[in-house]
Design a protein around this motif. Structure first.
Motif, PDB file in Angstrom:
ATOM      1  N   LYS A   1       0.847  -1.194   0.000  1.00  0.00           N
ATOM      2  CA  LYS A   1       0.000   0.000   0.000  1.00  0.00           C
ATOM      3  C   LYS A   1       0.883   1.245   0.000  1.00  0.00           C
ATOM      4  O   LYS A   1       1.719   1.426   0.890  1.00  0.00           O
ATOM      5  N   ILE A   2       0.660   2.111  -0.999  1.00  0.00           N
ATOM      6  CA  ILE A   2       1.505   3.281  -1.225  1.00  0.00           C
ATOM      7  C   ILE A   2       0.748   4.566  -0.918  1.00  0.00           C
ATOM      8  O   ILE A   2      -0.347   4.791  -1.431  1.00  0.00           O
ATOM      9  N   LEU A   3       1.345   5.419  -0.104  1.00  0.00           N
ATOM     10  CA  LEU A   3       0.833   6.762   0.136  1.00  0.00           C
ATOM     11  C   LEU A   3       1.473   7.701  -0.876  1.00  0.00           C
ATOM     12  O   LEU A   3       2.696   7.762  -0.993  1.00  0.00           O
TER      13      LEU A   3
ATOM     14  N   ILE B   1       0.176   9.860 -11.446  1.00  0.00           N
ATOM     15  CA  ILE B   1       0.227   8.574 -10.740  1.00  0.00           C
ATOM     16  C   ILE B   1      -1.186   8.047 -10.519  1.00  0.00           C
ATOM     17  O   ILE B   1      -1.467   6.857 -10.715  1.00  0.00           O
ATOM     18  N   LYS B   2      -2.086   8.939 -10.142  1.00  0.00           N
ATOM     19  CA  LYS B   2      -3.482   8.555  -9.924  1.00  0.00           C
ATOM     20  C   LYS B   2      -4.092   7.958 -11.196  1.00  0.00           C
ATOM     21  O   LYS B   2      -4.823   6.962 -11.154  1.00  0.00           O
ATOM     22  N   GLY B   3      -3.766   8.563 -12.336  1.00  0.00           N
ATOM     23  CA  GLY B   3      -4.304   8.079 -13.594  1.00  0.00           C
ATOM     24  C   GLY B   3      -3.739   6.744 -14.029  1.00  0.00           C
ATOM     25  O   GLY B   3      -4.372   6.016 -14.809  1.00  0.00           O
TER      26      GLY B   3
ATOM     27  N   TYR C   1      -1.325  -1.000 -12.122  1.00  0.00           N
ATOM     28  CA  TYR C   1      -0.383  -1.672 -11.223  1.00  0.00           C
ATOM     29  C   TYR C   1      -1.176  -2.435 -10.167  1.00  0.00           C
ATOM     30  O   TYR C   1      -1.373  -1.974  -9.039  1.00  0.00           O
ATOM     31  N   SER C   2      -1.627  -3.627 -10.559  1.00  0.00           N
ATOM     32  CA  SER C   2      -2.535  -4.405  -9.709  1.00  0.00           C
ATOM     33  C   SER C   2      -1.869  -4.902  -8.426  1.00  0.00           C
ATOM     34  O   SER C   2      -2.563  -5.255  -7.468  1.00  0.00           O
TER      35      SER C   2
ATOM     36  N   LEU D   1       8.552   0.838  -7.629  1.00  0.00           N
ATOM     37  CA  LEU D   1       7.862   0.333  -6.442  1.00  0.00           C
ATOM     38  C   LEU D   1       7.213  -1.024  -6.666  1.00  0.00           C
ATOM     39  O   LEU D   1       7.085  -1.816  -5.727  1.00  0.00           O
ATOM     40  N   SER D   2       6.811  -1.314  -7.885  1.00  0.00           N
ATOM     41  CA  SER D   2       6.188  -2.609  -8.144  1.00  0.00           C
ATOM     42  C   SER D   2       7.202  -3.732  -8.077  1.00  0.00           C
ATOM     43  O   SER D   2       6.850  -4.904  -7.979  1.00  0.00           O
TER      44      SER D   2
END
Length: 289
Positions: free
Chosen positions: A2-4, A16-18, A23-24, A198-199
């Motif tokens: 979980k990324i903030l 990033i939101k879009g 990135y499941s 991050l993935s």
């Protein structure tokens, strides 16, 4: 994981939101100023604990470069103190951290692309406070990386590309400096890089590693403007002017091209050419009206 994402409503945060749904293996919590005050450590600790955060992408920044010259405390609070709060919580809760910084930590007096270990020497309040933020990350015990970027633009927020398109549709001609050289960065490309790193969370396995990221190539603001008008099909004459003919409160680096070899080698990424990314961004902007 979980990324903030802090600074969620800015250019990079919005990109990033879009992209998040692609990135499941990552789950996201997006926080703007109304959701989280990163300048308050207690608030950050409570928010991170409550949401069971595993990693942070810090996109928040005080980016009003000229205004920062007369609002030092405000710039320092967001660009330095808040970063210290995020670093402290990351250390306490064993979180991964990506912090976004700037080419403005260099003085612009160079003539070859800056590599990560070149000496920094910021020439304005914005660059100085961003460097203070970097130092918090570099001196931390958290698993973290800093990504310096430059000349960021996007379909979101306020940026040079959108300003040029707006002015180009309002005026017959404009003057743009030709003696400042750097590299534009499409925020969507940077967003993909952050999420790709991050993935593969095992890639962030060190403390305070520095990286540079911008699109490929180098260009002046004048040439960048010419390309914007061309691709945006805007009939506006762009005239080259010198920096001395366009005085600003904050000095800008004359040369801020960065070497991206390290991030390409460490993470196996390919970086798009700036003109290709600009074309994609303008097409996206037009499709959204």
């Amino acid at each position: 994981m979980k990324i903030l994402v802090t600074g969620a409503n800015g250019q990079l945060g919005s990109e990033i939101k879009g992209l998040a749904e692609l990135y499941s293996n990552l789950e996201f919590v997006f926080a703007g100023r109304s959701e989280l005050d990163i300048c308050n450590k207690a608030n950050v600790f409570e928010f991170v604990s409550k949401n069971q955060i595993d990693g942070i992408i810090n996109c928040a920044a005080y980016t009003a470069v000229d205004k920062a010259e007369t609002h030092y405390k405000a710039a320092e609070l967001v660009n330095a103190t808040a970063v210290g709060n995020l670093v402290s919580v990351a250390e306490e809760q064993n979180l991964k951290l990506i912090h976004i910084s700037t080419d403005c930590v260099f003085d612009g007096n160079g003539h070859i692309p800056y590599v990560e270990d070149f000496e920094v020497s910021p020439i304005g309040v914005y660059g100085k406070t961003k460097r203070f933020g970097e130092e918090y990350v570099l001196n931390s015990e958290s698993e973290s990386i800093i990504i310096r970027t430059s000349w960021l633009y996007s379909i979101f927020g306020h940026n040079f590309m959108k300003t040029m398109l707006l002015l180009g549709n309002q005026r017959d001609e404009i003057g743009v400096v030709f003696d400042q050289v750097g590299t534009p960065t499409y925020a969507r490309d940077l967003a993909q890089t952050c999420l790709g790193i991050l993935s593969r969370k095992e890639k962030i396995n060190g403390k305070g590693k520095l990286y540079h990221y911008s699109n490929e190539g180098a260009v002046s603001w004048y040439d960048f403007s010419k390309a914007i008008m061309e691709m945006g099909k805007v009939d506006c004459r762009v005239n080259p002017i010198e920096t001395k003919d366009y005085p600003t409160l904050a000095r800008r680096p004359a040369y801020s091209v960065m070497d991206k070899s390290k991030i390409k080698d460490d993470f196996g990424i390919e970086i798009p050419y700036w003109r290709d990314s600009l074309k994609e961004c303008i097409l996206r902007l037009k499709s959204k009206g």
